[in-house]
Design a protein around this motif. Structure first.
Motif, PDB file in Angstrom:
ATOM      1  N   ALA A 122       0.824  -1.215   0.000  1.00 51.11           N
ATOM      2  CA  ALA A 122       0.000   0.000   0.000  1.00 51.11           C
ATOM      3  C   ALA A 122       0.852   1.257   0.000  1.00 51.11           C
ATOM      4  O   ALA A 122       0.516   2.264  -0.646  1.00 51.11           O
ATOM      5  CB  ALA A 122      -0.928  -0.010   1.218  1.00 51.11           C
ATOM      6  N   ILE A 172      -9.109   1.127   4.200  1.00 50.45           N
ATOM      7  CA  ILE A 172      -8.065   1.780   3.415  1.00 50.45           C
ATOM      8  C   ILE A 172      -7.985   3.223   3.909  1.00 50.45           C
ATOM      9  O   ILE A 172      -8.983   3.961   3.851  1.00 50.45           O
ATOM     10  CB  ILE A 172      -8.392   1.723   1.923  1.00 50.45           C
ATOM     11  CG1 ILE A 172      -8.515   0.261   1.480  1.00 50.45           C
ATOM     12  CG2 ILE A 172      -7.324   2.445   1.107  1.00 50.45           C
ATOM     13  CD1 ILE A 172      -9.042   0.094   0.086  1.00 50.45           C
ATOM     14  N   LYS A 175      -9.558   2.314  -2.898  1.00 51.63           N
ATOM     15  CA  LYS A 175     -10.713   1.411  -2.693  1.00 51.63           C
ATOM     16  C   LYS A 175     -11.395   1.107  -4.024  1.00 51.63           C
ATOM     17  O   LYS A 175     -11.680  -0.061  -4.346  1.00 51.63           O
ATOM     18  CB  LYS A 175     -11.702   2.066  -1.724  1.00 51.63           C
ATOM     19  CG  LYS A 175     -12.999   1.289  -1.547  1.00 51.63           C
ATOM     20  CD  LYS A 175     -13.976   2.042  -0.656  1.00 51.63           C
ATOM     21  CE  LYS A 175     -15.323   1.319  -0.624  1.00 51.63           C
ATOM     22  NZ  LYS A 175     -16.332   2.057   0.159  1.00 51.63           N
ATOM     23  N   SER A 229     -13.172   3.195   3.311  1.00 57.92           N
ATOM     24  CA  SER A 229     -12.041   4.122   3.158  1.00 57.92           C
ATOM     25  C   SER A 229     -12.255   5.341   4.042  1.00 57.92           C
ATOM     26  O   SER A 229     -13.403   5.739   4.289  1.00 57.92           O
ATOM     27  CB  SER A 229     -11.896   4.537   1.698  1.00 57.92           C
ATOM     28  OG  SER A 229     -13.010   5.303   1.275  1.00 57.92           O
ATOM     29  N   THR A 257      -0.699   5.581   1.746  1.00 58.97           N
ATOM     30  CA  THR A 257      -1.960   4.864   2.054  1.00 58.97           C
ATOM     31  C   THR A 257      -1.599   3.611   2.804  1.00 58.97           C
ATOM     32  O   THR A 257      -0.523   3.016   2.574  1.00 58.97           O
ATOM     33  CB  THR A 257      -2.733   4.481   0.763  1.00 58.97           C
ATOM     34  OG1 THR A 257      -1.879   3.713  -0.080  1.00 58.97           O
ATOM     35  CG2 THR A 257      -3.249   5.717   0.041  1.00 58.97           C
ATOM     36  N   ILE A 266      -3.411  -0.121   4.629  1.00 61.78           N
ATOM     37  CA  ILE A 266      -4.567  -1.042   4.680  1.00 61.78           C
ATOM     38  C   ILE A 266      -4.535  -1.764   6.012  1.00 61.78           C
ATOM     39  O   ILE A 266      -3.531  -2.397   6.366  1.00 61.78           O
ATOM     40  CB  ILE A 266      -4.526  -2.051   3.518  1.00 61.78           C
ATOM     41  CG1 ILE A 266      -4.600  -1.288   2.175  1.00 61.78           C
ATOM     42  CG2 ILE A 266      -5.696  -3.018   3.628  1.00 61.78           C
ATOM     43  CD1 ILE A 266      -4.532  -2.183   0.960  1.00 61.78           C
TER      44      ILE A 266
END
Length: 487
Positions: A370, A410, A435, A450, A474, A476
């Motif tokens: 991510a 996310i 997402k 998200s 980002t 997750i």
């Protein structure tokens, strides 16, 4: 006219009897019409009883005295078994009185002379017991009868008692209206004559009557044409063939015995329908539109494993009831039957419905992938021409689809450049972009959410370019399973 008053008083008394409550079908009848008096039998002529009485029974013009108006009225009460009792009053005027006078020049071949005794009034009050043969001959129209009774006759100023055998027939136009024809032989017995020389002797005679008869007195509370006496449902209108009880759905079963009175049904099922024809009434059939087995409440069992198709997770393959009607298939060998396994091709524990659980190693891998997703500067679009970013998204997708029951968040983050408001919006948009990219690649939208945190959660210093680069990221995070709290 003094005797006429006696007649009407007697008739009114008899009619007043019908004020009492009755419980049989039309037990009362009133009749009225015309009467004819034939005095030929009083002459005594003829060779024997029958010749004397019946030699000219229908010599109407010569012998019958007929008053051309309503001249008799009667009331009768049915008492059961074909018998009825009644009272009749009649009035007439005698202008043809037959006497035996063979020396008279006007005498006929039998020595009889028809005399006109003048203004000779006739009144009769008679009580009768009658027996009807209608039930015996099972006719609804023709009603022959025999009667016997007695009465008192006022013949001018003379009066005498009579014994009255009779015969009659009634033709019924309806159940309650008919034409009545009757004849009585009124045999005179002891009486009282004021002057035997001025008035004829007490004559035995025939009296014939013809008139209408009306039956009444029956009670029909519900108005269905079946009298309460014979009505099994006297307060509810019904049908004659069902003794006055209703059959709302018209299936030939009275409502009282019909388990489904508002729906046309079968006698074998107490009046209930069986749409699928499996012998189980729709009201008791769990599958009313498909023929099935009684043991399964009318539902079919295609594979014959004892589990109704509607409850069978494998309706075409036999399997035990405890396995939902399926054979025990476990493709991933994780001990969870395929029918209960949300991940039948990937091994996982029963506590997670046969799906693998998210491990620390998996989460670490997701973090690496991510953070390697890059965006165009100041935008929520992926870095143009960056094949590595697209590859990272594909790798994340590949990991997530192995966990169909796991839910992930996310989360987007930014560095400190720009306003807080702008950074918050940018972080939310970037998280949403990741997402949507994963959903487009086949990850279930139900398993993803998200959110953005702006610059509020840095992982490095925003004072250096390298630190800012790490903060623009980002991540997750595993947030649970859709079965949490349900297992």
């Amino acid at each position: 006219m003094k005797h006429l008053n006696k007649l009407f008083v007697a008739v009114l008394m008899a009619m007043g009897l019908n004020a009492q409550a009755q419980d049989s079908n039309n037990p009362w009848a009133i009749s009225f019409g015309v009467n004819a008096v034939d005095t030929r039998t009083s002459s005594g002529s003829g060779s024997g009883f029958f010749d004397q009485h019946f030699s000219q029974p229908f010599a109407v013009k010569d012998n019958w005295n007929i008053l051309p108006s309503l001249s008799y009225i009667g009331v009768t009460k049915y008492v059961g078994h074909g018998f009825s009792v009644g009272l009749q009053g009649s009035v007439n005027k005698i202008d043809k009185y037959v006497i035996f006078d063979p020396l008279n020049a006007n005498a006929d071949s039998r020595g009889n002379v028809v005399d006109n005794p003048g203004d000779l009034m006739y009144y009769g009050i008679d009580a009768t017991i009658k027996y009807s043969f209608q039930e015996l001959i099972k006719s609804k129209v023709v009603d022959p009868s025999l009667s016997v009774g007695g009465g008192y006759t006022f013949f001018g100023d003379s009066s005498f008692g009579t014994v009255n055998p009779g015969i009659g027939v009634t033709f019924w136009f309806t159940d309650a209206i008919g034409l009545e024809l009757a004849s009585r032989y009124k045999w005179a017995v002891a009486g009282d004559r004021e002057d035997a020389n001025d008035e004829p002797d007490a004559p035995s005679h025939f009296q014939h009557t013809a008139g209408l008869v009306f039956k009444f007195g029956g009670k029909d509370t519900d108005g269905d044409g079946v009298y309460d006496k014979d009505d099994a449902c006297p307060d509810v209108a019904g049908l004659k063939q069902f003794n006055g009880c209703p059959d709302t759905d018209g299936d030939g079963i009275v409502d009282a015995s019909d388990a489904c009175p508002d729906v046309f049904g079968l006698a074998a099922l107490n009046g209930c329908p069986d749409t699928d024809g499996d012998g189980i009434a729709d009201k008791d059939d769990a599958c009313p539109d498909v023929a099935g087995l009684a043991a399964l409440k009318g539902c079919p069992d295609t594979d014959g494993d004892g589990v109704a198709d509607k409850d069978d997770k494998c309706p075409t393959v036999a399997g035990p009831k405890e396995n939902g009607g399926c054979p025990f298939l476990d493709a991933d060998k994780d001990g969870v039957a395929d029918k209960d396994d949300d991940c039948p091709t990937v091994a996982g524990p029963a506590s997670n419905r046969g799906c693998p659980e998210v491990t620390t190693e998996v989460l670490d891998e997701l973090k690496v992938q991510a953070r390697a997703v890059y965006f165009n500067s100041g935008k929520a679009t992926f870095k143009t021409g960056d094949k590595e970013t697209l590859a990272r998204l594909d790798a994340i997708k590949q990991i997530l689809i192995n966990y169909p029951t796991a839910k992930f968040s996310i989360e987007g983050h930014t560095d400190s450049d720009g306003s807080d408001k702008l950074n918050q919006k940018l972080s939310e948009d970037r998280a949403a972009a990741v997402k949507n990219a994963l959903i487009e690649r086949g990850v279930s939208a139900d398993n993803l959410e998200s959110k953005g945190f702006g610059e509020s959660q840095p992982v490095a210093s925003n004072k250096t370019a390298a630190g800012k680069a790490q903060n623009r990221r980002t991540e997750i995070r595993h947030i649970g399973s859709k079965y949490e709290g349900k297992l």
